[in-house]
Scaffold this motif. Sequence first.
Motif, PDB file in Angstrom:
ATOM      1  N   ASP A 210      -6.228  11.269  43.703  1.00 46.08           N
ATOM      2  CA  ASP A 210      -7.261  12.311  43.632  1.00 46.08           C
ATOM      3  C   ASP A 210      -6.902  13.353  42.559  1.00 46.08           C
ATOM      4  OD1 ASP A 210      -9.620  13.809  44.996  1.00 46.08           O
ATOM      5  OD2 ASP A 210      -8.000  15.276  45.002  1.00 46.08           O
TER       6      ASP A 210
ATOM      7  N   TYR B  79     -10.538  18.174  54.633  1.00 45.06           N
ATOM      8  CA  TYR B  79      -9.945  18.319  53.293  1.00 45.06           C
ATOM      9  C   TYR B  79      -9.705  16.967  52.620  1.00 45.06           C
ATOM     10  CZ  TYR B  79      -8.604  22.991  55.043  1.00 45.06           C
ATOM     11  OH  TYR B  79      -8.591  24.249  55.573  1.00 45.06           O
ATOM     12  N   ALA B  80      -9.305  15.986  53.448  1.00 38.85           N
ATOM     13  CA  ALA B  80      -8.816  14.728  52.881  1.00 38.85           C
ATOM     14  C   ALA B  80      -9.952  13.819  52.423  1.00 38.85           C
ATOM     15  CB  ALA B  80      -7.964  14.005  53.918  1.00 38.85           C
ATOM     16  N   GLU B  81      -9.625  12.898  51.506  1.00 33.09           N
ATOM     17  CA  GLU B  81     -10.575  11.874  51.069  1.00 33.09           C
ATOM     18  C   GLU B  81     -10.822  10.901  52.221  1.00 33.09           C
ATOM     19  OE1 GLU B  81     -11.916  11.856  47.670  1.00 33.09           O
ATOM     20  OE2 GLU B  81     -11.155  13.812  48.196  1.00 33.09           O
TER      21      GLU B  81
ATOM     22  N   GLY C 124      -9.266  24.655  47.376  1.00 32.87           N
ATOM     23  CA  GLY C 124      -9.454  23.429  46.604  1.00 32.87           C
ATOM     24  C   GLY C 124     -10.195  22.331  47.326  1.00 32.87           C
ATOM     25  N   ALA C 125     -10.500  22.514  48.595  1.00 34.23           N
ATOM     26  CA  ALA C 125     -11.192  21.473  49.360  1.00 34.23           C
ATOM     27  C   ALA C 125     -11.875  22.128  50.547  1.00 34.23           C
ATOM     28  CB  ALA C 125     -10.190  20.419  49.842  1.00 34.23           C
TER      29      ALA C 125
ATOM     30  N   ASP D 260      -5.232  10.956  48.303  1.00 44.75           N
ATOM     31  CA  ASP D 260      -4.615  12.288  48.240  1.00 44.75           C
ATOM     32  C   ASP D 260      -3.096  12.147  48.132  1.00 44.75           C
ATOM     33  OD1 ASP D 260      -6.969  14.081  48.806  1.00 44.75           O
ATOM     34  OD2 ASP D 260      -7.031  12.894  50.635  1.00 44.75           O
TER      35      ASP D 260
ATOM     36  N   LYS E  47     -15.268  13.202  42.267  1.00 48.72           N
ATOM     37  CA  LYS E  47     -14.240  13.100  41.211  1.00 48.72           C
ATOM     38  C   LYS E  47     -14.088  11.695  40.679  1.00 48.72           C
ATOM     39  CE  LYS E  47     -12.536  14.220  44.728  1.00 48.72           C
ATOM     40  NZ  LYS E  47     -12.563  14.795  46.066  1.00 48.72           N
TER      41      LYS E  47
ATOM     42  N   LEU F 288      -3.902  20.578  42.128  1.00 46.09           N
ATOM     43  CA  LEU F 288      -5.302  20.159  42.127  1.00 46.09           C
ATOM     44  C   LEU F 288      -5.685  19.351  43.360  1.00 46.09           C
ATOM     45  CD1 LEU F 288      -5.895  19.125  38.384  1.00 46.09           C
ATOM     46  CD2 LEU F 288      -6.519  21.242  39.528  1.00 46.09           C
ATOM     47  N   ASN F 289      -4.773  19.240  44.308  1.00 44.13           N
ATOM     48  CA  ASN F 289      -5.122  18.522  45.537  1.00 44.13           C
ATOM     49  C   ASN F 289      -4.782  19.387  46.747  1.00 44.13           C
ATOM     50  OD1 ASN F 289      -4.172  16.479  47.889  1.00 44.13           O
ATOM     51  ND2 ASN F 289      -5.916  15.680  46.775  1.00 44.13           N
ATOM     52  N   GLY F 290      -5.831  19.756  47.480  1.00 55.47           N
ATOM     53  CA  GLY F 290      -5.672  20.659  48.626  1.00 55.47           C
ATOM     54  C   GLY F 290      -4.927  19.999  49.766  1.00 55.47           C
ATOM     55  N   THR F 291      -5.218  18.714  50.007  1.00 65.02           N
ATOM     56  CA  THR F 291      -4.616  18.024  51.154  1.00 65.02           C
ATOM     57  C   THR F 291      -3.094  17.973  51.039  1.00 65.02           C
ATOM     58  OG1 THR F 291      -6.606  16.712  51.396  1.00 65.02           O
ATOM     59  CG2 THR F 291      -4.622  15.808  52.398  1.00 65.02           C
TER      60      THR F 291
ATOM     61  N   LYS G  26      -8.765  14.296  38.830  1.00 64.96           N
ATOM     62  CA  LYS G  26      -9.101  15.667  38.416  1.00 64.96           C
ATOM     63  C   LYS G  26      -8.480  15.997  37.065  1.00 64.96           C
ATOM     64  CE  LYS G  26      -9.802  17.096  43.184  1.00 64.96           C
ATOM     65  NZ  LYS G  26      -9.119  17.495  44.406  1.00 64.96           N
TER      66      LYS G  26
END
Length: 401
Positions: free
Chosen positions: A196, A183-185, A296-297, A191, A100, A153-156, A200
């Motif tokens: 993040d 899941y996390a960056e 999402g992740a 996040d 991303k 738009l962020n799973g975490t 997106k």
Amino acid sequence: MKKFAVLGHGVVGSGVVELFYKNKKSIEKHAGDDMDIKYILDLRDFPDSPYKEKFTKNFDDILNDEEVTAVAECMGGVEPAFTFTKKLLEKGKSVSTSNKELVAKKGDILLKTAKENNCNFFFEASVGGAIPIIRPLHRCLAGNDITKVAGILNGTTNFILTKMYNDNMPFNEALALAQKLGYAEKDPTADVEGHDACRKICIISSLVFGKHVYPDSVYTKGISEIQLCDVSSADVLGYSTKLIACVTKTGSGKILPVVMPMLVPFENIISGVSDVFNAVLVYGDGIDQTMFYGRGAGKLPTASAVLGDVIESVKHNVTVFSQSWESAEDDSFIDSPENFSARWYFRTPAGTTPTTGISNTYDSNGDGSEYSFITDEILTFAQAKKIAEEVQAVTIIPVFE
Ligand code: HSE
């Protein structure tokens, strides 16, 4: 036989390799040709991998191998991903990325390079993990005047908010679990602080409105200041708390992208989107609204989107022009966040709570020290901040409608 390479053997890259070999037969059927992975680039050693003979530490092996026509970029970060991707595109090799940050910061340059070299820079995996959203936006929904795109738009952060609320799990424990689950960056601040989700919504905004929206132009606030008492108060008032990224076409002919925690009314379909799941709502004059939902992740959900792009690259040996946007000379087409309009949640000290313009109040901490309420009226961010100052509000959060 079509050969491709995978850059990076972390969570997503290893998922691409795993899912490819698991579904090789059906993937080849979709691609219309035999396929194989020729190289996996990573600086680390993987002596126990069943694919150990494919590993290389030398990017030039991939760049200079004419048999390799497509590459999956799963390294993350801007460098060296940008340099590698640009060089590959200049050689006419299509690149499919899950990165991303790369697309949000350098997408315009890479799309231009792909066009000039008759290949593709694909990025379905960069937004919404497993959810197909990039292709629907520039293909299936291309007949619409799209007025707004919004969602989780962020799973975490959605996972953390769900665990905090449903299981009373402390923030740090929920974050550690999200990291463990992949899941996390790399740096989870991206996040938690909304960067993040910002990347997106930049990608979506650029694609839908045709000009590159850079992350620095987007008002971004994460979830680190959200208190459990706000989440519980919102629940009593009929709302769930979500980190929302959205972009709206504003009356002035501009667009307004923002990332903020928002309160979503229970009757809105995305209020029930929990755990690592993402949801994207697209509003247009033909469709009214349509929703995309999925994981999402995570390793295989993201790998699924990367592989879809790699298969597409193998099938198309010309640039897909609809999936493109121009560089932006300035951000004058982006409206001020001060104009963002919503009803607003306030938490105020007892004694300052207004008695008009609100339907009900809730004793936030159960001890009469603070009250939570939601305004009846739609106010701009600027107006809401002014009132917040007057009533010494501890926090304000917009309502998503
Ligand atoms: N860290 C990202 C998320 C990964 O939690 O959504 C998928 O982009």
